[in-house]
Design a protein around this motif. Structure first.
Motif, PDB file in Angstrom:
ATOM      1  N   ALA A 120       0.803  -1.029   0.066  1.00  0.00           N
ATOM      2  CA  ALA A 120      -0.071  -0.107  -0.065  1.00  0.00           C
ATOM      3  C   ALA A 120       0.865   1.203   0.004  1.00  0.00           C
ATOM      4  CB  ALA A 120      -0.965  -0.173   1.169  1.00  0.00           C
TER       5      ALA A 120
ATOM      6  N   ALA B  42      12.741  -7.511 -22.213  1.00  0.00           N
ATOM      7  CA  ALA B  42      12.134  -7.400 -23.751  1.00  0.00           C
ATOM      8  C   ALA B  42      13.363  -6.642 -24.290  1.00  0.00           C
ATOM      9  CB  ALA B  42      11.023  -6.479 -23.727  1.00  0.00           C
TER      10      ALA B  42
ATOM     11  N   ILE C  47      -2.637   4.116  -4.432  1.00  0.00           N
ATOM     12  CA  ILE C  47      -1.338   3.455  -4.823  1.00  0.00           C
ATOM     13  C   ILE C  47      -1.611   2.278  -5.682  1.00  0.00           C
ATOM     14  CG2 ILE C  47       0.476   2.154  -4.051  1.00  0.00           C
ATOM     15  CD1 ILE C  47       0.889   5.031  -3.539  1.00  0.00           C
TER      16      ILE C  47
ATOM     17  N   TYR D 275       6.106  -0.620 -23.064  1.00  0.00           N
ATOM     18  CA  TYR D 275       7.414  -0.557 -23.494  1.00  0.00           C
ATOM     19  C   TYR D 275       7.846  -1.865 -23.785  1.00  0.00           C
ATOM     20  CZ  TYR D 275       8.242   4.215 -21.620  1.00  0.00           C
ATOM     21  OH  TYR D 275       8.231   5.522 -21.556  1.00  0.00           O
ATOM     22  N   ALA D 276       7.618  -2.999 -22.963  1.00  0.00           N
ATOM     23  CA  ALA D 276       8.066  -4.164 -23.271  1.00  0.00           C
ATOM     24  C   ALA D 276       7.377  -4.668 -24.858  1.00  0.00           C
ATOM     25  CB  ALA D 276       7.528  -5.276 -22.498  1.00  0.00           C
TER      26      ALA D 276
ATOM     27  N   VAL E 223      10.599  -5.457 -18.815  1.00  0.00           N
ATOM     28  CA  VAL E 223      10.915  -4.450 -19.762  1.00  0.00           C
ATOM     29  C   VAL E 223      12.320  -4.586 -20.238  1.00  0.00           C
ATOM     30  CG1 VAL E 223      11.438  -1.820 -20.716  1.00  0.00           C
ATOM     31  CG2 VAL E 223       9.384  -2.666 -19.568  1.00  0.00           C
TER      32      VAL E 223
ATOM     33  N   ALA F 290       4.794  18.036 -10.266  1.00  0.00           N
ATOM     34  CA  ALA F 290       5.507  16.945 -11.026  1.00  0.00           C
ATOM     35  C   ALA F 290       5.278  16.840 -12.498  1.00  0.00           C
ATOM     36  CB  ALA F 290       4.842  15.617 -10.434  1.00  0.00           C
TER      37      ALA F 290
ATOM     38  N   ASN G  40       5.126   8.282 -11.446  1.00  0.00           N
ATOM     39  CA  ASN G  40       5.639   6.841 -11.230  1.00  0.00           C
ATOM     40  C   ASN G  40       6.527   7.261  -9.884  1.00  0.00           C
ATOM     41  OD1 ASN G  40       5.106   5.047 -13.022  1.00  0.00           O
ATOM     42  ND2 ASN G  40       6.443   6.303 -14.551  1.00  0.00           N
TER      43      ASN G  40
ATOM     44  N   LEU H  53       1.396  10.136  -2.268  1.00  0.00           N
ATOM     45  CA  LEU H  53      -0.133   9.859  -2.773  1.00  0.00           C
ATOM     46  C   LEU H  53      -0.906   9.206  -1.580  1.00  0.00           C
ATOM     47  CD1 LEU H  53       0.453   9.106  -6.537  1.00  0.00           C
ATOM     48  CD2 LEU H  53      -0.325  11.216  -5.702  1.00  0.00           C
TER      49      LEU H  53
ATOM     50  N   VAL I 221      -1.956   3.630  -9.048  1.00  0.00           N
ATOM     51  CA  VAL I 221      -0.714   4.182  -9.491  1.00  0.00           C
ATOM     52  C   VAL I 221       0.356   2.904 -10.052  1.00  0.00           C
ATOM     53  CG1 VAL I 221       1.592   5.166  -8.881  1.00  0.00           C
ATOM     54  CG2 VAL I 221      -0.732   6.126  -8.124  1.00  0.00           C
ATOM     55  N   PHE I 222       0.208   1.914  -9.305  1.00  0.00           N
ATOM     56  CA  PHE I 222       0.720   0.619  -9.786  1.00  0.00           C
ATOM     57  C   PHE I 222       0.399   0.087 -11.158  1.00  0.00           C
ATOM     58  CE2 PHE I 222       3.368   0.946  -6.515  1.00  0.00           C
ATOM     59  CZ  PHE I 222       3.288   0.368  -5.151  1.00  0.00           C
TER      60      PHE I 222
ATOM     61  N   LYS J 273      -2.538   6.251   0.421  1.00  0.00           N
ATOM     62  CA  LYS J 273      -2.244   4.864   0.119  1.00  0.00           C
ATOM     63  C   LYS J 273      -3.211   4.364  -0.717  1.00  0.00           C
ATOM     64  CE  LYS J 273      -3.696   3.577   4.659  1.00  0.00           C
ATOM     65  NZ  LYS J 273      -3.146   2.813   5.981  1.00  0.00           N
TER      66      LYS J 273
ATOM     67  N   GLY K 156      10.695  15.418  -9.413  1.00  0.00           N
ATOM     68  CA  GLY K 156       9.408  15.799  -9.886  1.00  0.00           C
ATOM     69  C   GLY K 156       9.307  16.479 -11.555  1.00  0.00           C
TER      70      GLY K 156
ATOM     71  N   MET L  32       1.837   2.099 -13.776  1.00  0.00           N
ATOM     72  CA  MET L  32       3.015   1.760 -13.965  1.00  0.00           C
ATOM     73  C   MET L  32       3.320   0.537 -14.678  1.00  0.00           C
ATOM     74  SD  MET L  32       4.727   3.149 -10.130  1.00  0.00           S
ATOM     75  CE  MET L  32       6.472   2.723 -10.665  1.00  0.00           C
ATOM     76  N   ARG L  33       2.573  -0.656 -14.342  1.00  0.00           N
ATOM     77  CA  ARG L  33       2.613  -1.658 -14.985  1.00  0.00           C
ATOM     78  C   ARG L  33       2.006  -1.768 -16.355  1.00  0.00           C
ATOM     79  NH1 ARG L  33      -0.196  -3.824 -10.296  1.00  0.00           N
ATOM     80  NH2 ARG L  33       1.318  -4.419  -9.065  1.00  0.00           N
TER      81      ARG L  33
ATOM     82  N   TYR M 246       8.943   7.824  -0.555  1.00  0.00           N
ATOM     83  CA  TYR M 246       9.290   7.520  -2.101  1.00  0.00           C
ATOM     84  C   TYR M 246       9.275   8.999  -2.621  1.00  0.00           C
ATOM     85  CZ  TYR M 246       4.227   7.771  -1.958  1.00  0.00           C
ATOM     86  OH  TYR M 246       2.851   8.052  -1.632  1.00  0.00           O
TER      87      TYR M 246
ATOM     88  N   GLU N 227       2.328   0.991 -18.247  1.00  0.00           N
ATOM     89  CA  GLU N 227       3.219   1.493 -19.045  1.00  0.00           C
ATOM     90  C   GLU N 227       4.581   0.812 -19.300  1.00  0.00           C
ATOM     91  OE1 GLU N 227       3.854   5.921 -17.583  1.00  0.00           O
ATOM     92  OE2 GLU N 227       5.689   5.054 -17.359  1.00  0.00           O
ATOM     93  N   ARG N 228       5.038  -0.024 -18.474  1.00  0.00           N
ATOM     94  CA  ARG N 228       6.050  -1.011 -18.604  1.00  0.00           C
ATOM     95  C   ARG N 228       5.719  -2.186 -19.425  1.00  0.00           C
ATOM     96  NH1 ARG N 228      10.063   1.775 -17.913  1.00  0.00           N
ATOM     97  NH2 ARG N 228       8.721   3.278 -17.169  1.00  0.00           N
ATOM     98  N   LYS N 229       4.249  -2.466 -19.672  1.00  0.00           N
ATOM     99  CA  LYS N 229       3.966  -3.514 -20.706  1.00  0.00           C
ATOM    100  C   LYS N 229       4.063  -2.752 -22.039  1.00  0.00           C
ATOM    101  CE  LYS N 229       0.987  -6.816 -18.406  1.00  0.00           C
ATOM    102  NZ  LYS N 229      -0.194  -6.683 -17.398  1.00  0.00           N
TER     103      LYS N 229
END
Lengths: 328, 295
Positions: A111, A228, B186, B200-201, A225, B139, A126, B181, B189-190, B183, A168, B193-194, A119, B196-198
């Motif tokens: 979480a 890949a 989150i 890219y892959a 990634v 950001a 991200n 952010l 957000v994950f 919780k 940022g 992120m996933r 972070y 986005e990575r897919k």
């Protein structure tokens, strides 16, 4: 003058009586007390002297004392504050990372509770865990030790602010790969500017990023990634290997083809020349005898290699019809 | 001996009395400190210059010491909404010091309470100021959209005058030390992120396949070109050779056509008839007729 003598003479008399009445050991103790705050500073140390609480030689180059012999009155009149002059201080900033667990590993939190786990947010929203370390020296001790209650806390806050600000402004791929050096440079630059603005009195030796990690929950996706990218490179390499194999093969085949044609060319022309030469030699002989000889020689050769020969009688008067019967 | 000892006792007593009197009627103001002299409940003076100062002893005068060094206050995480309705959590810091010790002592009291006052001020300022900015102000890759420094300056301006006028505090710097952010957000957000990575892959995979296919097809074309050129060249060489041979034969034919034709006929016979050939001959054909006629 007489008035002054009148005022101070009882005090002087008192002191004389005091000294005469004192046993030697008391005088010795007093003498030791008077010199108790005289100190010798080694080459790597400096000192600030506070007299009745006030910093001596403030705003002048003599504010920092040492190295060598330092003359100071005994406490509580003077207080000598010593500090290592050349020491490089370290400040580790873990607030933007996952805290370590009691067993020594890293806590993972799906979480990502901001109360527990730190972070930074990149420009493309991200998340990244970051651990930094600041190395610094004290340039102005009267600022660092005297004007700030907890200077390291202040430095930590400035580092955090600069890191969050600079993170940022970059996307996560820049933070993880090619843009990392520039990112750290900018954080350090911003930090130095703020330190100078607040006159904290330190010189930054270096700012190091000790660890940059994506959250555990997405680590596999980031690794995929990478896989890949590696696979793509492998495919390209395999194609290049195919190219490296096929082109020489083709050139070799082409050379062979041309060489074979050249050989054929040479042998054909040589054969023609040889046959013509033979004909020219035969022209010198009698043509009738030559033909007969050649005929017999060739017949012998032909019939020695031939598969089978059958003889049939010549046709009778009724034409060319030939009858063949199987026999022995 | 007794007389000397008595004298010593008296003298030490006098010294002790002098020391006590000096300590009762003086005090030190340390560097980075202010001292408020309160006489019988009334504030007499505020000493901010460090050194030895004179006073009346307690209970006539009391001393209140106030630390005037610069302090760092770190606020708690505060959740708020940005202009584009994004929930964010901000932690900030304030660098402050006591500028008016008397006002601070009267309005606030202890330094820890000063931190509390600041917490309220900065939290209020964050919520109201951040409500006027999108998340991209904190950001964003676009430097025109990124307003981090501007926000920090605005926060400082927002709390500076109140802190000074109400609490006797001087604000030196305000900064945002953490941007997080909630919780609850989150997992979203994950997911982003996933995804986005897919992407890219998949892109790497497609690019890799495309490059490999290009290299292979380019190679095949080059191979075909090389072979075609070779075939063309070989055919030309063969053709030239046969033409030359034909010229040579033609010259020979010109000289003695009969002999040339005879020899070529014999050559043809030799080439045509082989081990798999069956020949049917008449018994009167030369020279086989001798097999009948010789008796």
């Amino acid at each position: 003058m007489d008035m002054l003598r009148l005022f101070f003479s009882p005090i002087i008399l008192l002191c004389k009586r005091l000294l005469l009445a004192m046993p030697y050991w008391v005088l010795l103790l007093m003498a030791l007390y008077l010199v108790s705050n005289i100190q010798i500073l080694p080459p790597d140390e400096r000192a600030l002297i506070f007299r009745f609480g006030a910093l001596q030689h403030r705003n002048s180059p003599q504010v920092v004392q040492g190295p060598g012999l330092i003359f100071a009155f005994p406490p509580p009149i003077d207080r000598v504050f010593r500090y290592p002059a050349q020491k490089v201080y370290s400040l580790s900033v873990d607030d933007l990372h996952v805290p370590r667990s009691p067993t020594g590993g890293f806590l993972t939190s799906k979480a990502l509770d901001p109360e527990k786990v730190g972070y930074v947010l990149s420009s493309d929203h991200n998340l990244l865990h970051v651990r930094l370390a600041l190395r610094y020296r004290i340039a102005l001790p009267e600022q660092y030790f005297v004007r700030y209650a907890a200077p390291q806390k202040m430095l930590r806050s400035l580092i955090l602010s600069s890191t969050v600000s600079q993170s940022g402004q970059r996307d996560i791929d820049a933070l993880l790969t090619a843009g990392r050096e520039k990112w750290v440079e900018r954080i350090q630059q911003e930090l130095e500017d703020r330190i100078e603005e607040q006159n904290i009195g330190v010189d930054v030796v270096s700012l190091e990023v000790l660890d940059v990690q994506v959250p555990n929950s997405v680590r596999t996706d980031f690794q995929s990634v990478q896989s890949a990218a590696v696979n793509a490179q492998t495919q390209e390499q395999e194609a290049k290997a195919y190219q490296a194999q096929q082109l020489p093969k083709a050139k070799s085949w082409a050379n062979k083809e041309v060489n074979t044609a050249t050989e054929f060319s040479l042998s054909t022309i040589a054969k023609a020349n040889a046959e013509v030469a033979q004909l020219q030699a035969w022209e010198k002989e009698d043509s009738g005898l030559l033909q007969s000889r050649l005929y017999r020689e060739r017949l012998r050769k032909i019939f020695s290699d031939i598969g089978s020969v059958r003889f049939v009688p010549p046709p009778k008067n009724d034409g060319m019809r030939i009858t063949i019967t199987e026999g022995k | 001996m007794d007389r000397r000892l008595n004298q010593l006792r008296v003298l030490l007593g006098i010294i002790a009395i002098i020391v006590i009197v000096i300590s009762c009627f003086s005090f030190m103001v340390r560097q980075g400190e202010a001292v408020i002299r309160v006489r019988l409940g009334t504030v007499i003076e505020t000493h901010q210059v460090s050194g030895l100062q004179l006073r009346f002893p307690w209970p006539i005068e009391e001393l209140v010491r106030v630390d005037t060094r610069k302090r760092n206050f770190q606020s708690q995480n505060t959740e708020m909404l940005t202009k584009d309705n994004r929930n964010i959590i901000l932690m900030s810091f304030v660098l402050w010091s006591v500028e008016d010790p008397l006002l601070f002592y009267q309005a606030v009291g202890e330094l820890e309470e000063g931190d509390d006052k600041l917490n309220g001020l900065i939290t209020n300022a964050k919520i109201s100021i951040l409500g006027g900015y999108d998340l991209s102000a904190l950001a964003s890759t676009d430097t025109k959209l990124h307003k981090y420094s501007e926000i920090e300056d605005k926060l400082q301006v927002a709390i500076r005058s109140i802190a000074k006028e109400q609490y006797g505090m001087r604000i030196h710097d305000v900064g945002l030390s953490r941007l997080s952010l909630p919780k609850e957000n989150i997992s979203a957000v994950f997911q982003q992120m996933r995804a986005e990575r897919k992407q890219y892959a998949a892109r790497f995979k497609a690019e890799g396949s495309q490059k490999a296919a290009e290299i292979r097809s380019r190679t095949d074309v080059e191979v075909a070109e090389i072979k075609a050129k070779a075939i063309e060249e070989a055919a030309k060489i063969r053709g030239d050779a046969e033409a030359k041979a034909a010229r040579i034969y033609a010259e020979a034919y010109q000289k003695d056509p009969d002999l040339y034709r005879f020899v070529r006929s014999l050559d043809t016979l030799e080439d045509v008839l082989g081990t798999k050939s069956s020949v049917i001959l008449r018994t009167d054909a030369e020279p086989f007729r001798l097999l009948r006629e010789v008796k």
